[in-house]
Design an enzyme around this catalytic site. Structure first.
Site, mmCIF file in Angstrom:
data_model
loop_
_atom_site.group_PDB
_atom_site.id
_atom_site.type_symbol
_atom_site.label_atom_id
_atom_site.label_comp_id
_atom_site.label_asym_id
_atom_site.label_seq_id
_atom_site.Cartn_x
_atom_site.Cartn_y
_atom_site.Cartn_z
ATOM 1 N N ASP A 67 34.231 14.208 -51.330
ATOM 2 C CA ASP A 67 35.578 14.719 -51.596
ATOM 3 C C ASP A 67 36.505 14.356 -50.440
ATOM 4 O O ASP A 67 36.050 13.934 -49.381
ATOM 5 C CB ASP A 67 35.549 16.242 -51.844
ATOM 6 N N ASN A 132 32.916 30.730 -51.281
ATOM 7 C CA ASN A 132 33.330 31.234 -52.601
ATOM 8 C C ASN A 132 32.537 30.580 -53.733
ATOM 9 O O ASN A 132 32.917 30.676 -54.896
ATOM 10 C CB ASN A 132 34.833 31.001 -52.810
ATOM 11 N N HIS A 134 32.053 27.299 -54.074
ATOM 12 C CA HIS A 134 32.464 25.939 -54.457
ATOM 13 C C HIS A 134 31.434 24.913 -53.992
ATOM 14 O O HIS A 134 30.678 25.135 -53.046
ATOM 15 C CB HIS A 134 33.883 25.607 -53.964
ATOM 16 N N GLU A 139 36.264 24.281 -57.149
ATOM 17 C CA GLU A 139 36.508 25.673 -56.788
ATOM 18 C C GLU A 139 36.177 26.592 -57.966
ATOM 19 O O GLU A 139 36.004 26.120 -59.102
ATOM 20 C CB GLU A 139 37.991 25.845 -56.411
HETATM 21 C C1 F6R Z 1 33.049 19.282 -47.778
HETATM 22 C C2 F6R Z 1 32.789 20.009 -49.001
HETATM 23 C C3 F6R Z 1 32.758 21.491 -49.043
HETATM 24 C C4 F6R Z 1 31.788 22.078 -48.022
HETATM 25 C C5 F6R Z 1 31.708 23.601 -48.111
HETATM 26 C C6 F6R Z 1 30.834 24.178 -47.018
HETATM 27 O O1 F6R Z 1 32.989 17.882 -48.023
HETATM 28 O O2 F6R Z 1 32.594 19.394 -49.998
HETATM 29 O O3 F6R Z 1 32.404 21.900 -50.340
HETATM 30 O O4 F6R Z 1 30.503 21.525 -48.250
HETATM 31 O O5 F6R Z 1 32.985 24.149 -47.992
HETATM 32 O O6 F6R Z 1 31.438 23.916 -45.787
HETATM 33 P P1 F6R Z 1 30.688 24.209 -44.421
HETATM 34 O O7 F6R Z 1 29.493 23.339 -44.398
HETATM 35 O O8 F6R Z 1 31.690 23.826 -43.354
HETATM 36 O O9 F6R Z 1 30.356 25.661 -44.421
#
Ligand code: F6R
Length: 236
Positions: A67, A132, A134, A139
């Site tokens: 992403d 959350n 995602h 989301e």
């Molecule tokens: C980032 C992404 C997000 C993260 C998620 C967890 O490329 O796709 O979905 O994987 O927000 O983030 P961290 O690892 O920083 O807790």
């Protein structure tokens, strides 16, 4: 039930790196989708040092970015492409082929469509878990058939870009590989570390699947491996 591997926190990155190196040795032309964020950082450090040591080579692999923020300028330290290059790709010699998301050159719809093509036929997708529920920028409210698209971001995701990842401004949207494409990958690895993820990991794996927790749809996949450290798995 997915294959859940619970690892001591101090052994997590080495154990996931072992599994990844084994996978890449067996399939040097691996086409793999990679996330950014804090969870995979220690794994990428470990993989980079294994590459330097000559234990593994990414030379024939293709890395597809999961992403990207739609409206952060090129070079912003929180940009997913910048971060993945800094933490992994620039430390690999020779580097893999890298497919970033063209948020600078194309309009969002064109960039999403092109990336949807790149996201076909993934051998493996590594994913982080948002607080959350995602995955990528899928989301809450996302559906399991969603395509790669421009997605609105939850407020907590936008805030994380600045507060945790150091973005110069708050992004409003992102382009993400959709759940539909992710579920088509041959194999999925969900990476989860830290006690703060314990309750959302429990929601992801134990409660009925639903759009309030997009990660719960990953359970539909026949080859989902969850690599959790002990604090993250403490409520399972
Ligand atoms: C980032 C992404 C997000 C993260 C998620 C967890 O490329 O796709 O979905 O994987 O927000 O983030 P961290 O690892 O920083 O807790």
């Amino acid at each position: 039930m997915p294959d859940v591997r619970v690892l001591p926190a101090d052994a997590w990155s080495r154990a996931v790196a072992d599994a990844f190196v084994e996978r890449l040795r067996a399939e040097p032309r691996l086409r793999v989708c990679l996330p950014t964020g804090d969870t995979p950082s220690p794994l990428y450090a470990e993989l980079a040092s294994r590459d330097v040591a000559g234990d593994v080579s990414f030379a024939q692999a293709t890395v597809v970015l999961l992403d990207e923020w739609a409206d952060l300028p090129p070079g912003d330290p929180a940009r997913c492409d910048v971060r993945l290059r800094r933490e992994l790709l620039d430390r690999l010699a020779p580097p893999p082929r890298f497919v970033a998301i063209d948020v600078d050159g194309s309009d969002d719809e064109t960039a999403a469509r092109a990336h949807d093509v790149a996201a076909r036929e993934l051998d493996l997708a590594l994913l982080g878990l948002g607080m959350n529920g995602h995955v990528g920028f899928n989301e809450p409210g996302s559906r399991p058939e969603d395509p790669t698209r421009l997605a609105r971001l939850a407020v907590s995701t936008r805030e994380a870009a600045m507060a945790r990842y150091g973005a110069a401004a708050m992004p409003s949207a992102g382009i993400t590989i959709g759940l539909g494409r992710l579920l088509e990958a041959r194999e999925l690895w969900l990476l989860v570390t830290g006690a703060r993820k314990a309750s959302i990991l429990r929601r992801t794996l134990r409660d009925p699947e639903g759009p309030d927790c997009p990660a719960s749809y990953l359970r539909r996949h026949g080859r989902l491996i969850v690599f959790a450290d002990e604090p993250a798995a403490s409520l399972l």
